[in-house]
Design an enzyme around this catalytic site. Structure first.
Site, PDB file in Angstrom:
ATOM      1  N   LYS A 137       0.823  -1.219   0.000  1.00  0.00           N
ATOM      2  CA  LYS A 137       0.000   0.000   0.000  1.00  0.00           C
ATOM      3  C   LYS A 137       0.854   1.266   0.000  1.00  0.00           C
ATOM      4  O   LYS A 137       0.353   2.353  -0.284  1.00  0.00           O
ATOM      5  CB  LYS A 137      -0.965   0.007   1.185  1.00  0.00           C
ATOM      6  CG  LYS A 137      -0.324   0.172   2.546  1.00  0.00           C
ATOM      7  CD  LYS A 137      -1.408   0.264   3.623  1.00  0.00           C
ATOM      8  CE  LYS A 137      -0.802   0.499   4.995  1.00  0.00           C
ATOM      9  NZ  LYS A 137      -1.839   0.635   6.039  1.00  0.00           N
ATOM     10  N   ASP A 138       2.162   1.144   0.307  1.00  0.00           N
ATOM     11  CA  ASP A 138       3.056   2.297   0.308  1.00  0.00           C
ATOM     12  C   ASP A 138       3.628   2.602  -1.068  1.00  0.00           C
ATOM     13  O   ASP A 138       4.264   3.651  -1.250  1.00  0.00           O
ATOM     14  CB  ASP A 138       4.217   2.073   1.281  1.00  0.00           C
ATOM     15  CG  ASP A 138       3.767   2.052   2.732  1.00  0.00           C
ATOM     16  OD1 ASP A 138       2.689   2.605   3.015  1.00  0.00           O
ATOM     17  OD2 ASP A 138       4.492   1.476   3.564  1.00  0.00           O
ATOM     18  N   ARG A 188      -9.049   8.004   4.522  1.00  0.00           N
ATOM     19  CA  ARG A 188      -9.992   6.961   4.105  1.00  0.00           C
ATOM     20  C   ARG A 188     -10.771   6.424   5.298  1.00  0.00           C
ATOM     21  O   ARG A 188     -12.012   6.320   5.260  1.00  0.00           O
ATOM     22  CB  ARG A 188      -9.204   5.830   3.420  1.00  0.00           C
ATOM     23  CG  ARG A 188     -10.015   4.561   3.166  1.00  0.00           C
ATOM     24  CD  ARG A 188      -9.104   3.422   2.721  1.00  0.00           C
ATOM     25  NE  ARG A 188      -8.066   3.128   3.703  1.00  0.00           N
ATOM     26  CZ  ARG A 188      -8.243   2.375   4.768  1.00  0.00           C
ATOM     27  NH1 ARG A 188      -9.430   1.835   5.019  1.00  0.00           N
ATOM     28  NH2 ARG A 188      -7.244   2.134   5.594  1.00  0.00           N
ATOM     29  N   ARG A 189     -10.057   6.075   6.357  1.00  0.00           N
ATOM     30  CA  ARG A 189     -10.731   5.555   7.545  1.00  0.00           C
ATOM     31  C   ARG A 189     -11.630   6.616   8.169  1.00  0.00           C
ATOM     32  O   ARG A 189     -12.785   6.342   8.512  1.00  0.00           O
ATOM     33  CB  ARG A 189      -9.693   5.089   8.570  1.00  0.00           C
ATOM     34  CG  ARG A 189      -8.901   3.867   8.150  1.00  0.00           C
ATOM     35  CD  ARG A 189      -7.708   3.650   9.056  1.00  0.00           C
ATOM     36  NE  ARG A 189      -6.937   2.468   8.679  1.00  0.00           N
ATOM     37  CZ  ARG A 189      -5.639   2.308   8.925  1.00  0.00           C
ATOM     38  NH1 ARG A 189      -4.966   3.271   9.550  1.00  0.00           N
ATOM     39  NH2 ARG A 189      -5.011   1.201   8.556  1.00  0.00           N
ATOM     40  N   ARG A 206       0.230  10.147  14.410  1.00  0.00           N
ATOM     41  CA  ARG A 206       1.352   9.679  13.605  1.00  0.00           C
ATOM     42  C   ARG A 206       2.294   8.849  14.452  1.00  0.00           C
ATOM     43  O   ARG A 206       2.208   8.810  15.662  1.00  0.00           O
ATOM     44  CB  ARG A 206       2.129  10.857  12.996  1.00  0.00           C
ATOM     45  CG  ARG A 206       1.500  11.507  11.768  1.00  0.00           C
ATOM     46  CD  ARG A 206       1.367  10.592  10.552  1.00  0.00           C
ATOM     47  NE  ARG A 206       2.535   9.782  10.272  1.00  0.00           N
ATOM     48  CZ  ARG A 206       3.612  10.178   9.604  1.00  0.00           C
ATOM     49  NH1 ARG A 206       3.702  11.404   9.163  1.00  0.00           N
ATOM     50  NH2 ARG A 206       4.598   9.340   9.370  1.00  0.00           N
ATOM     51  N   ARG A 212       2.295   4.796  18.389  1.00  0.00           N
ATOM     52  CA  ARG A 212       0.849   5.055  18.461  1.00  0.00           C
ATOM     53  C   ARG A 212       0.207   4.332  19.649  1.00  0.00           C
ATOM     54  O   ARG A 212      -0.650   4.881  20.335  1.00  0.00           O
ATOM     55  CB  ARG A 212       0.186   4.642  17.150  1.00  0.00           C
ATOM     56  CG  ARG A 212       0.520   5.561  15.989  1.00  0.00           C
ATOM     57  CD  ARG A 212      -0.308   5.252  14.778  1.00  0.00           C
ATOM     58  NE  ARG A 212       0.527   5.080  13.606  1.00  0.00           N
ATOM     59  CZ  ARG A 212       0.063   4.854  12.375  1.00  0.00           C
ATOM     60  NH1 ARG A 212      -1.234   4.783  12.172  1.00  0.00           N
ATOM     61  NH2 ARG A 212       0.884   4.697  11.365  1.00  0.00           N
ATOM     62  N   CYS A 300      -2.838   9.007  -0.961  1.00  0.00           N
ATOM     63  CA  CYS A 300      -3.044   9.253   0.469  1.00  0.00           C
ATOM     64  C   CYS A 300      -3.823  10.536   0.744  1.00  0.00           C
ATOM     65  O   CYS A 300      -4.393  10.690   1.815  1.00  0.00           O
ATOM     66  CB  CYS A 300      -1.692   9.324   1.175  1.00  0.00           C
ATOM     67  SG  CYS A 300      -0.799   7.760   1.251  1.00  0.00           S
TER      68      CYS A 300
END
Length: 400
Positions: A137-138, A188-189, A206, A212, A300
């Site tokens: 996904k990166d 997105r979330r 972040r 986190r 993103c």
């Protein structure tokens, strides 16, 4: 971020004399991996293992305390390669990228994904390394000339997960008090969950997984945070998952849960070697997802989400776009057959890239069908106004 360098046994001397990597040796006799990871997670200090009496099949690893997940992911790729190619030697090299160092800015504000990959690709281009392991996904849907994704490994659970503050254990998002703050670095979330749980507040958070979770547990700023289930599982922290978000609650990111191995596109030796790591189902699902993203010109900085299912030779793709607050959205599902046999003879397009992926051992017609599915679904959404939704979302995000 970690690189992979390999050498055949006949060339082991040149690999062994490299001066810049000596921190952790793992002998060919596998140690207790759980013990090593336990030590790394608890102390973040290097673990030294005596390899003086071991055979030459060793690899060197420089663990980066700020990137333990990347280390674990790379280690899993090494394990698969060692099983397939016991006569090769693999050496792991760590490197931090510009994107890894920017921890005080939301991912959506950083900009191009190349901030996380450019330095890695420079090392690949200079032949300093042979492989680079990424979370798929990166990686952007179009890679720079000269590079390709030579392997997409079997996908871990792609769903998003909710990790709750200790005081909220046993709850779900719907049971949290009104105005509870949920941490996520993903537009997105946030867009999807704002629409489904309007009583909750969402704020950026972040840092790597360790950071986190520490922010969640040691402070009162967040009632819960949203993370990828795949990362939590790879870290051995499945017990922290308080709620898995189904696709009905939250569609996931393009390529989420899959590992990619990036190589030089013209290096046939390496390409042939890593192609054995391809998981056909994951490849087809991710080609469709990446084609969908590419056609939408997403990334993103805009809320784009997907869900794919491959069953009985049929590939189903659900794709959606959202406004930043989730109030405006478009969501559709399409399907196509990918039930094609592998061609027995080489053809002129055997090494063709599809959205950055070269899958030599996956039927070309199936790849083409998956790519077309993504393009067609994106085109359908664009015809219904997706471009406007994403354009407004991008402008609002830039203005924040």
């Amino acid at each position: 971020m970690f690189f992979l360098h390999f050498t055949a046994l006949r060339s082991v001397a040149c690999c062994a004399c490299r001066p810049k990597l000596l921190l952790l040796f793992l002998s060919v006799e596998p140690l207790n991996r759980a013990l090593i990871l336990q030590r790394l997670r608890s102390s973040y200090l290097p673990v030294t293992v005596d390899s003086s009496s071991s055979p030459v099949k060793t690899y060197r690893l420089l663990p980066n305390p700020a990137a333990l997940l990347a280390r674990i992911q790379t280690d899993s790729v090494v394990e698969m390669l060692r099983e397939l190619y016991p006569d090769l030697r693999f050496e792991i090299v760590a490197m931090s990228t510009t994107g890894d160092k920017i921890l005080d800015t939301a991912l959506s504000k950083i900009g191009e994904k190349s901030l996380f990959t450019k330095e890695l690709e420079n090392a690949l281009e200079r032949n300093e390394v042979d492989l680079v392991v990424h979370s798929l996904k990166d990686l952007p849907t179009t890679l720079p000339p000269g590079f390709t994704i030579g392997a997409v490994c079997k996908r871990e659970n792609p769903l998003d997960a909710v990790v709750f503050h200790p005081k909220n254990c046993g709850k779900t998002l719907s049971l949290l008090p009104e105005k509870s703050v949920i941490g996520t670095s993903s537009l997105r979330r946030a867009a999807q969950l704002k629409k489904k749980f309007p009583q909750l507040e969402f704020r950026d958070i972040r840092g790597n997984l360790n950071t986190r979770l520490k922010k969640l547990d040691e402070k009162e700023d967040f009632s819960a945070i949203i993370l990828a289930a795949a990362g939590l599982k790879r870290m051995g922290w499945e017990n922290r998952i308080g709620q898995l978000l189904s696709p009905e609650d939250c569609l996931y990111a393009v390529g989420q849960g899959a590992l990619a191995v990036e190589v030089r596109a013209k290096d046939q030796e390496i390409l042939n070697m890593v192609s054995a790591l391809h998981d056909a189902d994951t490849v087809l699902r991710c080609i469709a997802e990446r084609a969908f993203m590419k056609r939408l010109e997403g990334g993103c900085s805009v809320p784009v989400a997907v869900n794919t299912v491959l069953k009985d030779g049929q590939l189903y793709l659900t794709g959606a776009v959202y406004s930043l607050d989730g109030s405006d959205s478009l969501k559709e599902t399409m399907q196509t057959s990918v039930n094609y046999p592998q061609q027995t003879e080489d053809g002129p397009n055997d090494d063709a890239q599809r959205v950055g992926i070269t899958a030599k051992n996956v039927p070309g017609r199936a790849q083409e069908a998956a790519e077309n599915l993504g393009v067609e679904l994106a085109s359908l959404l664009l015809s219904k106004g997706a471009k406007h939704i994403l354009s407004v979302a991008r402008q609002l995000n830039d203005a924040r």
